[in-house]
Design a protein around this motif. Structure first.
Motif, short mmCIF file in Angstrom:
data_model
loop_
_atom_site.label_atom_id
_atom_site.label_comp_id
_atom_site.label_asym_id
_atom_site.label_seq_id
_atom_site.Cartn_x
_atom_site.Cartn_y
_atom_site.Cartn_z
N MET A 158 9.49 17.64 -13.63
CA MET A 158 9.97 19.01 -13.53
C MET A 158 10.69 19.30 -12.20
SD MET A 158 9.54 20.51 -16.28
CE MET A 158 8.62 20.34 -17.82
N PHE A 159 10.52 18.41 -11.21
CA PHE A 159 11.03 18.71 -9.89
C PHE A 159 12.29 17.92 -9.54
CE2 PHE A 159 6.51 19.59 -9.94
CZ PHE A 159 6.50 20.90 -9.51
N GLY A 160 12.55 16.83 -10.24
CA GLY A 160 13.79 16.09 -10.05
C GLY A 160 13.96 15.50 -8.67
N MET A 161 12.86 15.09 -8.02
CA MET A 161 12.94 14.62 -6.65
C MET A 161 12.92 13.09 -6.57
SD MET A 161 10.39 17.35 -4.83
CE MET A 161 10.37 16.39 -3.31
N ARG A 162 13.62 12.57 -5.57
CA ARG A 162 13.64 11.14 -5.26
C ARG A 162 12.88 10.87 -3.97
NH1 ARG A 162 15.09 7.46 -9.24
NH2 ARG A 162 16.76 8.36 -10.49
N VAL A 163 12.49 9.62 -3.80
CA VAL A 163 11.73 9.21 -2.62
C VAL A 163 12.68 8.70 -1.54
CG1 VAL A 163 9.98 7.63 -1.74
CG2 VAL A 163 9.73 8.62 -4.03
N VAL A 164 12.48 9.16 -0.30
CA VAL A 164 13.16 8.61 0.87
C VAL A 164 12.10 8.15 1.86
CG1 VAL A 164 15.33 9.87 0.65
CG2 VAL A 164 13.41 10.95 1.79
N PRO A 182 15.68 -0.84 -3.32
CA PRO A 182 14.31 -1.36 -3.38
C PRO A 182 13.38 -0.30 -3.94
CG PRO A 182 14.89 -0.78 -1.12
CD PRO A 182 16.14 -0.65 -1.93
N THR A 183 12.36 -0.72 -4.66
CA THR A 183 11.32 0.22 -5.07
C THR A 183 10.54 0.65 -3.84
OG1 THR A 183 9.60 -1.43 -5.45
CG2 THR A 183 11.13 -0.99 -7.28
N GLU A 184 9.81 1.74 -3.99
CA GLU A 184 8.99 2.20 -2.86
C GLU A 184 7.97 1.14 -2.47
OE1 GLU A 184 6.36 6.07 -1.40
OE2 GLU A 184 6.88 5.86 -3.52
N ALA A 185 7.44 0.43 -3.46
CA ALA A 185 6.46 -0.62 -3.16
C ALA A 185 7.10 -1.78 -2.41
CB ALA A 185 5.82 -1.11 -4.46
N GLU A 186 8.29 -2.21 -2.84
CA GLU A 186 8.99 -3.30 -2.15
C GLU A 186 9.31 -2.90 -0.72
OE1 GLU A 186 11.29 -5.14 -6.09
OE2 GLU A 186 12.30 -3.72 -4.76
N HIS A 224 0.85 -1.19 0.00
CA HIS A 224 0.00 0.00 0.00
C HIS A 224 0.88 1.24 0.00
CE1 HIS A 224 -3.22 -2.78 0.92
NE2 HIS A 224 -2.56 -3.18 2.00
N LEU A 225 0.76 2.06 -1.02
CA LEU A 225 1.49 3.31 -1.09
C LEU A 225 0.53 4.46 -0.85
CD1 LEU A 225 3.79 2.76 -4.21
CD2 LEU A 225 4.18 2.15 -1.82
N GLY A 226 1.02 5.50 -0.20
CA GLY A 226 0.17 6.65 0.05
C GLY A 226 -0.91 6.37 1.07
N THR A 227 -1.86 7.30 1.17
CA THR A 227 -2.92 7.20 2.16
C THR A 227 -4.14 7.98 1.69
OG1 THR A 227 -3.48 7.71 4.47
CG2 THR A 227 -2.03 9.24 3.36
N ASN A 228 -5.26 7.68 2.28
CA ASN A 228 -6.48 8.46 2.02
C ASN A 228 -6.77 9.45 3.14
OD1 ASN A 228 -7.14 7.28 -0.49
ND2 ASN A 228 -7.95 5.47 0.56
N HIS A 272 5.28 8.20 9.34
CA HIS A 272 4.22 7.32 8.85
C HIS A 272 4.76 6.46 7.72
CE1 HIS A 272 1.39 9.76 11.14
NE2 HIS A 272 1.92 10.84 10.59
N LEU A 273 4.17 5.30 7.58
CA LEU A 273 4.59 4.39 6.52
C LEU A 273 4.43 5.02 5.14
CD1 LEU A 273 5.63 1.51 5.92
CD2 LEU A 273 3.24 0.76 5.83
N TYR A 274 3.44 5.89 5.00
CA TYR A 274 3.18 6.47 3.69
C TYR A 274 4.06 7.69 3.38
CZ TYR A 274 0.22 9.65 6.48
OH TYR A 274 -0.24 10.55 7.40
N ASN A 275 4.80 8.21 4.39
CA ASN A 275 5.68 9.35 4.14
C ASN A 275 6.71 8.99 3.07
OD1 ASN A 275 5.77 10.28 7.65
ND2 ASN A 275 4.38 10.94 6.05
N ARG A 276 7.07 9.97 2.24
CA ARG A 276 8.01 9.67 1.15
C ARG A 276 9.00 10.78 0.88
NH1 ARG A 276 4.91 10.35 -4.07
NH2 ARG A 276 5.93 8.43 -4.65
N GLY A 277 9.17 11.69 1.83
CA GLY A 277 10.10 12.79 1.61
C GLY A 277 10.74 13.24 2.90
N ASP A 278 11.52 14.31 2.79
CA ASP A 278 12.20 14.90 3.93
C ASP A 278 11.69 16.32 4.12
OD1 ASP A 278 13.95 15.10 6.04
OD2 ASP A 278 15.72 15.48 4.81
N VAL A 279 12.29 17.05 5.02
CA VAL A 279 11.88 18.43 5.29
C VAL A 279 12.04 19.28 4.03
CG1 VAL A 279 12.37 20.47 6.66
CG2 VAL A 279 12.52 18.20 7.71
#
Length: 918
Positions: A236-242, A162-166, A49-53, A255-262
């Motif tokens: 356009m933003f060139g960002m990676r997921v952490v 690993p991919t974000e899903a893995e 499960h990626l992201g959240t509602n 949270h498990l769904y978080n995918r960035g930094d400050v």
């Protein structure tokens, strides 16, 4: 990153997928020991499960998207350790990360450092590598900051991230095990596996070091995707997921769904709390989710950045159009957009032989291919992501459109009625060549030029036309004639008066009247090249008389196809490269004057490339400016903070004769000061993501005071909680950008701007349409609708003001004082604004999001009060009031940034203060 949220959410739409996941492992992960050292094996047929509602989450973390993983893979039990990292990377690249012991996570590494480590481990075990690239770039600290031509190959059995899903699949199973967070870490890293989950056999998924994963930072859909691997490119933003949070984050903020930094995380970012773990294994039928909101099992990768393109063409303003034969869509890359990403125009119209218009704004194409008989249609549309303003030429049949501009300025499209095999002369003459005027988005009345399908182009002087759809034919105006109706049809490229096979003829789009084409290993070509070769292994060039003048060999293992001269750049051509399996897997730029070949794109089947180059300025050859540096305030590969700062510098030069109020500082300045609402003078907002006092004052001191002749006031954010930095962020934002370095080396042009400098700024303006849309009408301001203050989370230990911290606080105070003193004799007012933060911080020991202790903040405020009394032109507007302010929940976007409502309130108060100043 408020600006990121709106832009990305606008790109995607919500949808549902009826694909059932019944029968799959929905919420658990099965792991087992692995034969690979330090790895565990994860069983497939599971759903991540990626992201959240959750409506309170960032828009880039919504909605929830499910990913079905049908394959098994391996993942590291723990984050890669310092010992393992240094053992491989010190000999390979010279990078050695610093750690207390070898069992600490390897942190302070870029995404590319992690990628190179994965490749090195694959090579050390005799395995194939999952990542490829053309060239490496390193900074002074041996960190890899860019990999030219970088591509990830999910089909390869090799080590990778690993991919974000893995990562999410495994992390969910281990999440309840806890980890090293702000509550128990003493705000420092710990050895790996200090917190260990016996059930899943992994550790530190939550806390300790935040972790790089493989994905580009793309958007989500309300659907289920199979074997999803992220966005196809940087966007356009060139960002990676952490993922996973770190030792410095509070447990309730991770949270498990978080995918960035400050702050924005890009491939070249490196901080001491971000590391990584490895994965291993191929991903079958990998699916990317493009910016058009549609998943794809194929992708096209841009292999050359805008800097490389400029080195070949002299400008960033270059566009490449081509057919993605896998999807059948028209694709293009705009190298002036700030990110060399591949865009596809999705519809059901067949697209062949695209050609970009002389102004670079439109593209013409046809629906049939060279060498095939049958009817064809010609269309023109805007060259943008939607392919807007589509129009069709209303004739019975039209093929292979080519743009030309007549001496009277009319823009025409030349086309042929049939583009089939031209070997039989009688059949060839049954077709004809026409042209039609195109103006105001409409076709005019077609006019016939002559018999014969000469679709290789018509020369500028109207005296030569060529074609090559089996043999190389030319139509040459008779001596003294100025019209092609009075011409001779002939055949070039012959051996003993017998025509040899030729195709893909293209007439130069300049005055040279050279024709390039491909042959079938003809005797004539082999004799000229003085070597034997096979079909399409060489690109040949003839002059205006049909005499061979140049031969270019294809790279080893490839042959050429779909060769075309570029528009606007002499001696530049493009072609596809066909591999040994017959797939058109790459597009290459050919610099015929330098004998260089630059790979532009890679994919499954890339056809019919067309390159457009525009030279905006004819700068004096004697100009002493270095155009690789002058005005280059952003270079491709840098993050959104650099894009926005660079674009705001272009606005500063644009409005240099108008600006009376210059706003500088952090992102709190950017999203709080609505400069177009200020009535006390013409204002410009140059606030940027991240901050130290030096970065805040850098633009004000070196550009504002030196070049803004009407400057009356400078508004600067006073970010007390960011004063644990001295010049750290200056190094990130300023020192790595050529334009700032170049200006500094020339004393910031205090003696006057050199001739051509402002032209150079415009020439280097490779900023995305997103940046232009956001910042141009608002003169640098951007905010979002309010989602509330949220939790008053503390991102750093509020006790950072210890011995080193106090030294940095004192450094920031002195930096501000020196600037105040410098501006006093200049008659420029300084307004220091303390923007409001979450009122909940008043119930904590921390003054703000990043500290410091409230008692230390009071001491800083006392120093600022003394400055106000000592220097009458310095004014403090404290809108935070230690949390006791009047900015309600609807005034906030998050815990330390204002919404549009809050921005309007604080801007009004700033404007009122400015009106009282002399």
């Amino acid at each position: 990153m408020r600006y990121l949220l709106i832009a990305l959410s606008a790109l995607l739409y919500a949808c549902t997928d009826s694909n059932s996941t019944t029968g799959f492992n929905e919420d658990a992960v099965n792991t087992a020991e692995d034969s690979l050292s330090g790895m565990i094996r994860v069983s497939g047929n599971a759903v991540a499960h990626l992201g959240t509602n959750d409506a309170t989450a960032k828009s880039t973390e919504r909605p929830q998207m499910d990913v079905l993983l049908t394959y098994d893979f391996s993942i590291g039990k723990n984050e890669v350790t310092c010992g393992d990292f240094n053992a491989l990377m010190k000999p390979a690249t010279g990078l050695k990360v610093k750690c207390i012991t070898n069992m600490y996570p390897a942190t302070d590494v870029t995404y590319y450092d992690a990628v190179l480590f994965a490749n090195e481990r694959s090579k050390s075990e005799g395995r194939d590598t999952a990542y490829t690239y053309i060239a490496t770039q390193f900074d002074d600290g041996k960190h890899c900051t860019n990999l030219d031509g970088f591509a990830f190959h999910p089909e390869v059995d090799g080590y990778r991230l690993p991919t974000e899903a893995e990562w999410s699949l495994v992390a969910k199973a281990a999440w309840n095990a806890g980890g090293w967070t702000a509550e128990n870490s003493d705000y420092q890293l710990h050895e790996v596996c200090g917190k260990f989950d016996k059930n899943t056999k992994v550790c530190d998924m939550l806390g300790n070091a935040m972790e790089w994963v493989n994905d580009w930072y793309g958007g989500f859909l309300d659907t289920t995707l199979t074997n999803y691997v992220g966005s196809p490119d940087a966007g356009m933003f060139g960002m990676r997921v952490v993922k996973g949070g770190s030792y410095r984050n509070a447990l309730n903020s991770i949270h498990l769904y978080n995918r960035g930094d400050v702050y924005p995380v890009t491939c070249s970012s490196h901080v001491d709390y971000v590391g990584f773990r490895l994965a291993y294994g191929s991903i079958p039928d990998a699916v990317w989710l493009g910016s058009n909101g549609k998943p794809a099992t194929s992708r096209v990768v841009s292999l050359a950045n805008s800097t490389v393109i400029r080195s070949q063409t002299g400008t960033y303003k270059v566009k490449l159009a081509f057919r993605d034969d896998f999807t059948g869509n028209l694709a293009y890359i705009d190298y002036s957009s700030g990110a060399s990403v591949v865009n596809e125009i999705v519809d059901n119209i067949p697209v062949y032989h695209p050609e970009i218009s002389p102004d670079g704004k439109k593209v013409a194409f046809c629906t049939n291919i060279e060498g095939l008989s049958g009817k064809s249609e010609v269309y023109v549309r805007d060259l943008n992501t939607s392919g807007s303003n589509l129009v069709k030429l209303d004739v019975e049949s039209a093929a292979i459109p080519r743009w030309r501009v007549l001496e009277n300025g009319d823009t025409m499209i030349v086309y042929v009625t049939e583009a089939g095999n031209n070997k039989d002369e009688a059949t060839f003459k049954t077709a004809s060549t026409w042209q039609v005027k195109f103006a105001d988005g409409k076709f005019g009345k077609p006019e016939k030029l002559f018999d014969g399908a000469y679709h290789g182009g018509v020369s500028e002087d109207n005296r030569l036309a060529v074609t090559g759809a089996r043999i190389l034919r030319a139509r040459i105006a008779k001596p003294g004639s100025t019209v092609m109706t009075d011409a001779v049809d002939t055949v070039w490229y012959k051996y003993n008066d017998e025509a040899e096979q030729a195709c893909n003829a293209s007439l130069a789009k300049d005055s040279s009247k050279r024709t390039l084409f491909l042959d079938f290993g003809g005797k004539t070509g082999q004799s000229f090249a003085e070597t034997s070769y096979m079909t399409h292994e060489r690109l040949l060039v003839v002059d205006s008389t049909g005499t061979l003048v140049q031969s270019v060999a294809a790279p080893s293992g490839f042959t050429f196809d779909h060769s075309e001269w570029a528009f606007g750049a002499r001696n530049i051509a493009v072609a596809t490269l066909t591999n040994i399996n017959g797939a058109h897997s790459k597009i290459v730029l050919l610099n015929l004057s330098k004998d260089q070949q630059i790979e532009l794109a890679e994919g499954d089947e890339l056809w019919h490339p067309n390159l457009w180059v525009k030279k905006d300025f004819d700068l004096d050859d004697d100009l002493m400016l270095n155009l690789d540096s002058a005005g280059v305030y952003f270079r491709e590969g840098q993050d959104w903070a650099h894009i926005s700062m660079g674009y705001k510098m272009s606005l500063l030069w644009k409005y240099r004769n108008d600006v009376e109020i210059l706003c500088v500082g952090s992102s709190r300045t950017e999203n709080s000061v609505m400069v177009t609402s200020i009535t006390s003078g013409f204002a410009l907002n140059t606030g940027h993501s991240g901050n130290d006092m030096n970065a805040s004052l850098y633009v004000a001191e070196n550009y504002g005071l030196n070049h803004l002749k009407k400057l009356k006031s400078i508004v600067v954010s006073l970010d007390l909680d960011l004063w644990h930095n001295s010049t750290e962020y200056t190094e990130i934002l300023i020192a790595t950008t050529p334009g700032f370095v170049y200006d500094a080396s020339h004393g910031f042009w205090t003696s006057g701007l050199p001739d051509g400098f402002l032209d150079a700024v415009e020439l280097s303006s490779q900023y995305s349409d997103v940046a232009r849309t956001i910042y141009e009408p608002t003169r640098g301001f951007f905010s979002d609708v309010g989602s509330g203050w949220g939790n008053a989370s503390v991102e750093l230990d509020s006790n950072w003001h210890g011995d080193v911290g106090m030294q940095k606080i004192e450094w920031n105070i002195k930096r501000l004082k020196d600037f105040i003193i410098k501006t006093e004799p200049l008659g420029v007012n300084i307004v220091g604004v303390i923007f409001p933060q979450n009122p909940g911080y008043r119930n904590t020991g921390s003054w703000g999001r990043y500290g410091p202790r409230r008692s230390v903040a009071k001491d800083i405020m006392d120093s600022l009060s003394k400055f106000q009394k000592q220097y009458p032109h310095f004014h403090v507007l404290d809108e935070n009031k230690s949390g006791y302010h009047d900015y309600e929940d609807d005034c906030a976007v998050n815990t330390d940034h204002l919404s549009l409502i809050g921005a309007a309130k604080v801007t009004g108060r700033i404007d009122s203060l400015l009106k009282t100043l002399k």
